[in-house]
Design a protein around this motif. Structure first.
Motif, PDB file in Angstrom:
ATOM      1  N   VAL A  59       9.010  -5.594  -4.205  1.00  0.00           N
ATOM      2  CA  VAL A  59       8.403  -5.192  -5.474  1.00  0.00           C
ATOM      3  C   VAL A  59       7.093  -5.941  -5.701  1.00  0.00           C
ATOM      4  O   VAL A  59       6.125  -5.393  -6.246  1.00  0.00           O
ATOM      5  CB  VAL A  59       9.388  -5.422  -6.630  1.00  0.00           C
ATOM      6  N   THR A  60       7.048  -7.207  -5.285  1.00  0.00           N
ATOM      7  CA  THR A  60       5.808  -7.975  -5.444  1.00  0.00           C
ATOM      8  C   THR A  60       4.685  -7.367  -4.621  1.00  0.00           C
ATOM      9  O   THR A  60       3.541  -7.223  -5.095  1.00  0.00           O
ATOM     10  CB  THR A  60       6.046  -9.432  -5.038  1.00  0.00           C
ATOM     11  N   VAL A  61       4.986  -6.994  -3.377  1.00  0.00           N
ATOM     12  CA  VAL A  61       3.962  -6.357  -2.535  1.00  0.00           C
ATOM     13  C   VAL A  61       3.513  -5.037  -3.151  1.00  0.00           C
ATOM     14  O   VAL A  61       2.311  -4.720  -3.181  1.00  0.00           O
ATOM     15  CB  VAL A  61       4.508  -6.152  -1.109  1.00  0.00           C
ATOM     16  N   LEU A  62       4.482  -4.269  -3.661  1.00  0.00           N
ATOM     17  CA  LEU A  62       4.137  -3.002  -4.300  1.00  0.00           C
ATOM     18  C   LEU A  62       3.262  -3.227  -5.528  1.00  0.00           C
ATOM     19  O   LEU A  62       2.277  -2.506  -5.762  1.00  0.00           O
ATOM     20  CB  LEU A  62       5.414  -2.250  -4.672  1.00  0.00           C
ATOM     21  N   THR A  63       3.608  -4.247  -6.315  1.00  0.00           N
ATOM     22  CA  THR A  63       2.820  -4.543  -7.520  1.00  0.00           C
ATOM     23  C   THR A  63       1.412  -4.988  -7.160  1.00  0.00           C
ATOM     24  O   THR A  63       0.428  -4.574  -7.791  1.00  0.00           O
ATOM     25  CB  THR A  63       3.530  -5.620  -8.339  1.00  0.00           C
ATOM     26  N   LEU A  64       1.306  -5.841  -6.153  1.00  0.00           N
ATOM     27  CA  LEU A  64      -0.022  -6.291  -5.737  1.00  0.00           C
ATOM     28  C   LEU A  64      -0.869  -5.130  -5.218  1.00  0.00           C
ATOM     29  O   LEU A  64      -2.066  -5.045  -5.507  1.00  0.00           O
ATOM     30  CB  LEU A  64       0.115  -7.375  -4.663  1.00  0.00           C
ATOM     31  N   SER A  65      -0.240  -4.235  -4.465  1.00  0.00           N
ATOM     32  CA  SER A  65      -0.982  -3.082  -3.946  1.00  0.00           C
ATOM     33  C   SER A  65      -1.446  -2.187  -5.097  1.00  0.00           C
ATOM     34  O   SER A  65      -2.616  -1.748  -5.139  1.00  0.00           O
ATOM     35  CB  SER A  65      -0.103  -2.288  -2.984  1.00  0.00           C
ATOM     36  N   ALA A  66      -0.546  -1.899  -6.033  1.00  0.00           N
ATOM     37  CA  ALA A  66      -0.926  -1.071  -7.177  1.00  0.00           C
ATOM     38  C   ALA A  66      -2.005  -1.762  -8.020  1.00  0.00           C
ATOM     39  O   ALA A  66      -2.947  -1.119  -8.508  1.00  0.00           O
ATOM     40  CB  ALA A  66       0.301  -0.768  -8.031  1.00  0.00           C
ATOM     41  N   GLY A  67      -1.859  -3.086  -8.176  1.00  0.00           N
ATOM     42  CA  GLY A  67      -2.864  -3.810  -8.942  1.00  0.00           C
ATOM     43  C   GLY A  67      -4.222  -3.807  -8.274  1.00  0.00           C
ATOM     44  O   GLY A  67      -5.267  -3.688  -8.945  1.00  0.00           O
ATOM     45  N   TRP A  68      -4.209  -3.936  -6.950  1.00  0.00           N
ATOM     46  CA  TRP A  68      -5.486  -3.913  -6.224  1.00  0.00           C
ATOM     47  C   TRP A  68      -6.159  -2.553  -6.358  1.00  0.00           C
ATOM     48  O   TRP A  68      -7.371  -2.468  -6.597  1.00  0.00           O
ATOM     49  CB  TRP A  68      -5.248  -4.227  -4.754  1.00  0.00           C
ATOM     50  N   LEU A  69      -5.379  -1.469  -6.242  1.00  0.00           N
ATOM     51  CA  LEU A  69      -5.943  -0.129  -6.404  1.00  0.00           C
ATOM     52  C   LEU A  69      -6.443   0.082  -7.835  1.00  0.00           C
ATOM     53  O   LEU A  69      -7.494   0.701  -8.052  1.00  0.00           O
ATOM     54  CB  LEU A  69      -4.882   0.923  -6.047  1.00  0.00           C
ATOM     55  N   TRP A  70      -5.710  -0.423  -8.797  1.00  0.00           N
ATOM     56  CA  TRP A  70      -6.135  -0.282 -10.183  1.00  0.00           C
ATOM     57  C   TRP A  70      -7.429  -1.047 -10.445  1.00  0.00           C
ATOM     58  O   TRP A  70      -8.350  -0.559 -11.079  1.00  0.00           O
ATOM     59  CB  TRP A  70      -5.014  -0.767 -11.101  1.00  0.00           C
ATOM     60  N   TRP A  97      -2.037 -12.789 -14.594  1.00  0.00           N
ATOM     61  CA  TRP A  97      -0.904 -12.994 -15.483  1.00  0.00           C
ATOM     62  C   TRP A  97      -0.039 -11.746 -15.577  1.00  0.00           C
ATOM     63  O   TRP A  97       1.193 -11.826 -15.638  1.00  0.00           O
ATOM     64  CB  TRP A  97      -1.397 -13.387 -16.870  1.00  0.00           C
ATOM     65  N   LEU A  98      -0.656 -10.596 -15.604  1.00  0.00           N
ATOM     66  CA  LEU A  98       0.104  -9.352 -15.651  1.00  0.00           C
ATOM     67  C   LEU A  98       0.999  -9.201 -14.422  1.00  0.00           C
ATOM     68  O   LEU A  98       2.177  -8.841 -14.526  1.00  0.00           O
ATOM     69  CB  LEU A  98      -0.851  -8.165 -15.766  1.00  0.00           C
ATOM     70  N   LEU A  99       0.454  -9.491 -13.249  1.00  0.00           N
ATOM     71  CA  LEU A  99       1.263  -9.410 -12.033  1.00  0.00           C
ATOM     72  C   LEU A  99       2.413 -10.401 -12.071  1.00  0.00           C
ATOM     73  O   LEU A  99       3.528 -10.115 -11.612  1.00  0.00           O
ATOM     74  CB  LEU A  99       0.370  -9.655 -10.816  1.00  0.00           C
ATOM     75  N   GLY A 100       2.127 -11.598 -12.603  1.00  0.00           N
ATOM     76  CA  GLY A 100       3.193 -12.590 -12.697  1.00  0.00           C
ATOM     77  C   GLY A 100       4.322 -12.136 -13.608  1.00  0.00           C
ATOM     78  O   GLY A 100       5.507 -12.315 -13.278  1.00  0.00           O
TER      79      GLY A 100
END
Length: 425
Positions: A21-32, A118-121
């Motif tokens: 889930v962390t990798v998925l969140t980081l990927s989505a955050g990077w695209l965003w 902070w949002l990712l955290g």
């Protein structure tokens, strides 16, 4: 720390879920973030343009590239240089929006790198807290299977695993229960067969013994040596049957069954040791403070422990003077039994009764000190005339462990063997 994560399955599954889930969140955050950067660049490009000013006759009176400057609360302001050198400031006010719709795509703090981190955290923490109970509930059933298999492997063949649900874990528990039931039935039938066969052998033994006594009275060509040899063989066979019956009753499967051996009681080890030493002619040494040693257990079984150890020492622990004639009446065995009470380390440590049975025989090789406690095992070179069938020490270990103690063999200083028995008080 690494060993904990390797040995705990639920931790590994939980970490795998969190990592995914962390990798998925980081990927989505990077695209965003990338989309936000592109949108910001596009908006910046829209406010960088060429401003043309015309009069009423549509003549161009000013034309120049201009870059917008944001006016707080007012919109965008453009600076245009006219043909006559004057500067003209053009203000584009912000559109009127309702108060509950400020028109901002994201909060200001989220548009900064720190806010986005902070949002990712927060997302990672929420996923970790949400996934842990689910993963723990799944792996807790696997831990139940593990504990049940361990109990079954330790000898409790009556152990059965709870069957919950209809998934693979439930199917595994159901198959284990079926296999455990078959194994328990097989062991029970084998034990019953062994006990019944041993019991039935006593009747022909009694008839043979009576016939031997009658034959000895008549004396029809049978020497006293032959009668003695026959009597010794009958005694060995009778002892073998008795030990097989006792071993079958001491099966680990019945460790929790009180009806197998009866309830326990306080047993005076000093009294048992004195009686058995008097019977075998062994020396008895009582350490100071061990005048009365009471152990919770079965008197008959503890007596068997002392008798088997003393008989074993008398049989194989001949002194040097008699070592040349094993089994002869003139040979003397230097056997000694010592009894002491030891206090364990620590303030609240329990006390332990320790018995040492020592002889002056050839001793036991280091490599064979564990094997001598196996059923029907005899040391290489042991003569059949010395007696014994290899069950005595096996029974000693089983009885001692049933009483929560330990037994091992070591060298006696000055030569010989020493068997050490420890029993909790």
């Amino acid at each position: 720390m690494k060993a904990i994560f390797v040995s705990k399955l639920y931790l590994r599954i939980w970490l795998a879920v969190v990592a995914a889930v962390t990798v998925l969140t980081l990927s989505a955050g990077w695209l965003w973030q990338r989309a936000l950067d592109e949108d910001r660049a596009e908006r910046d490009a829209r406010v960088t343009r060429t401003i043309v000013v015309r009069n009423a006759a549509l003549d161009v009176i000013g034309e120049a590239p201009a870059r917008a400057v944001r006016v707080p609360g007012g919109g965008w302001e453009f600076e245009v240089v006219m043909n006559d050198g004057q500067k003209l400031f053009v203000l584009l006010p912000r559109p009127n929006r309702p108060e509950n719709n400020p028109g901002r795509r994201a909060p200001a703090w989220l548009q900064t790198p720190t806010g986005f981190a902070w949002l990712l955290g927060f997302v990672a923490l929420a996923v970790a807290l949400g996934a842990y109970p689910i993963v723990r509930r799944l792996t807790k059933r696997l831990e139940g299977l593990q504990k049940g298999v361990e109990r079954w492997g330790d000898g409790d063949l009556s152990t059965r695993l709870p069957v919950q649900g209809q998934d693979e874990v439930a199917f595994l528990a159901e198959r284990f229960n079926a296999a455990a039931e078959r194994v328990q039935t097989l062991v029970k039938s084998h034990k019953s067969l062994l006990a019944n066969a041993s019991h039935e052998l006593r009747s022909p033994l009694a008839r043979i013994r009576m016939g031997l006594e009658l034959l000895g009275r008549d004396g029809d060509g049978v020497s006293s040596q032959q009668r003695g040899e026959m009597a010794r063989s009958i005694d060995e066979l009778d002892q073998l049957i008795d030990e097989i019956l006792l071993a079958s009753r001491l099966d680990l499967r019945d460790a929790s069954d009180v009806s197998t051996l009866g309830p326990t009681e306080e047993v005076d080890l000093v009294g048992l040791a004195a009686e058995e030493c008097a019977r075998t002619g062994a020396d008895l040494e009582i350490a100071p403070g061990a005048s009365s040693v009471l152990v919770q257990g079965h008197a008959k079984l503890l007596r068997r422990v002392l008798r088997n150890l003393l008989e074993n020492a008398r049989r194989y622990g001949l002194s040097t003077a008699g070592a040349g004639t094993p089994g002869s009446e003139e040979a003397e065995a230097d056997v000694r039994l010592r009894l002491a009470v030891e206090q364990g380390a620590g303030r609240n440590a329990a006390r332990t009764a320790v018995l040492w049975v020592e002889d002056r025989g050839p001793g036991v090789p280091v490599a064979l000190r564990e094997r001598i406690f196996e059923a029907f095992y005899r040391l290489p070179g042991a003569s059949e005339r010395e007696g014994g069938v290899g069950l005595g020490l096996s029974l000693v270990k089983t009885i001692v462990e049933r009483h929560g103690g330990r037994v091992h063999c070591e060298d006696r200083p000055g030569g010989g063997a020493r068997f050490v028995v420890s029993l909790p008080l």
